[in-house]
Scaffold this active site. Sequence first.
Site, PDB file in Angstrom:
ATOM      1  N   LYS A  72      -4.945   4.625  10.318  1.00 51.78           N
ATOM      2  CA  LYS A  72      -3.742   5.386  10.640  1.00 51.78           C
ATOM      3  C   LYS A  72      -3.953   6.243  11.888  1.00 51.78           C
ATOM      4  CE  LYS A  72      -0.866   3.984   7.567  1.00 51.78           C
ATOM      5  NZ  LYS A  72       0.299   3.177   8.015  1.00 51.78           N
ATOM      6  N   LYS A  99       9.605 -14.473   1.902  1.00 57.45           N
ATOM      7  CA  LYS A  99       9.871 -13.031   1.857  1.00 57.45           C
ATOM      8  C   LYS A  99      11.221 -12.709   2.494  1.00 57.45           C
ATOM      9  CE  LYS A  99       4.982 -11.629   1.802  1.00 57.45           C
ATOM     10  NZ  LYS A  99       4.993 -11.009   0.468  1.00 57.45           N
ATOM     11  N   VAL A 132       3.867   9.402  -1.234  1.00 60.26           N
ATOM     12  CA  VAL A 132       5.300   9.092  -1.275  1.00 60.26           C
ATOM     13  C   VAL A 132       5.670   8.570  -2.663  1.00 60.26           C
ATOM     14  CG1 VAL A 132       7.182   7.765  -0.251  1.00 60.26           C
ATOM     15  CG2 VAL A 132       5.258   8.528   1.188  1.00 60.26           C
ATOM     16  N   ARG A 151       6.365 -11.681   6.750  1.00 52.77           N
ATOM     17  CA  ARG A 151       5.239 -12.596   6.944  1.00 52.77           C
ATOM     18  C   ARG A 151       5.549 -14.038   6.571  1.00 52.77           C
ATOM     19  NH1 ARG A 151      -0.339  -9.914   4.999  1.00 52.77           N
ATOM     20  NH2 ARG A 151      -1.073 -11.749   6.128  1.00 52.77           N
ATOM     21  N   ALA A 180       9.140  -5.297   7.076  1.00 48.91           N
ATOM     22  CA  ALA A 180      10.405  -5.023   6.391  1.00 48.91           C
ATOM     23  C   ALA A 180      10.334  -5.100   4.872  1.00 48.91           C
ATOM     24  CB  ALA A 180      11.485  -5.977   6.901  1.00 48.91           C
ATOM     25  N   SER A 232       0.802   4.979  -4.528  1.00 46.51           N
ATOM     26  CA  SER A 232       1.365   6.304  -4.826  1.00 46.51           C
ATOM     27  C   SER A 232       2.220   6.265  -6.090  1.00 46.51           C
ATOM     28  CB  SER A 232       2.203   6.813  -3.649  1.00 46.51           C
ATOM     29  OG  SER A 232       1.402   7.085  -2.529  1.00 46.51           O
TER      30      SER A 232
END
Length: 335
Positions: free
Chosen positions: A166, A36, A196, A32, A8, A213
């Site tokens: 992936k 967080k 992205v 984790r 998340a 990115s």
Amino acid sequence: MSVLVTGATGYIALHVIDLLLKENYRVIGTVRSKEKAAKLEKQFNYNKDLTFEIVEDIANLSAFDHVIKNHANEINYVIHMASPVTFTADDFEKDILIPAVNGTKGILESIKQYAPKSVKKFVITSSIAAMMDLTNPTAILTEQSWNPTTWEQAQENGIAAYSGSKKFAEKAAWNFLEENKGIVDFKLTTINPVFVFGPQKFDEDAKGKLNSSCEIIKEAMFAPTESEIDKSVFGSYVDVRDVARAHVCSLHNDELTGKRLILSNASFTKQNIVNIMNKRFPQLKGKIAPADNSELPQGGRVHNEKTKALLGYIFKDLEEIVVDMADQILKVQEQ
């Protein structure tokens, strides 16, 4: 309706969670650590429809057991986004490949054991890396393409490891559904984005180093004027907000069931990004590399007309993305 979102804290995940909350879903996010979770609770203004579960190590095949068990009767959808996003590791297999694959296998087995009938849709954040052939950089990529990398080849370097992770994680999901027909009720959609770009969901996250990115655009804003444009930086792009929208659309659009969606708008070069900055941000002129309109985008390797037709919305163009990102970065620089 409740949605479990793994990973998340991620760049894309925060936009996904925001959309889900705006569409009145209840969201359970995995993170984790408690620290967080506390940060996200504050960022989302302690929204009563957003709760968190701690999952410390997705490489552990039972890591999601307590999450699914605790929420077995309320989780209707799962958006699985947790996966290593790195190109460096001491041990590519241990640090990248195994966590990616086990994270996917683990959550699927947890659903099978504790919520085989309540979960109706499983959406996995994959990548164009699961489709591209690193040995054939000019190959055309479509929704049917698969990365041919073997497990052994994926341990040769960081790029191969990430790309392989992936592929193998996505394959694990498709294979699981095939092997468990009649046992689980949920359907699968995979989201395979290219580079992205786009603003961080929260301005405070635009400070410091960004994800790989977004760093492409940030670097262009702060590179010395005399710096040469890195002509090796090019590819296809998509806006983070369009990627988030695709995730949410996949939950309720039956036409997206069983599909692999390539999220890509068009191609770009780093020079294109610099050109936009020179055009739209006069305060940066003379401080960044100059515009050069003689350079055209690299050709269209990604053919995703099927995906665009299925989603039915127009993706944001590069100029809008760069402007929104640069505005946000300049804003936080002034704070």
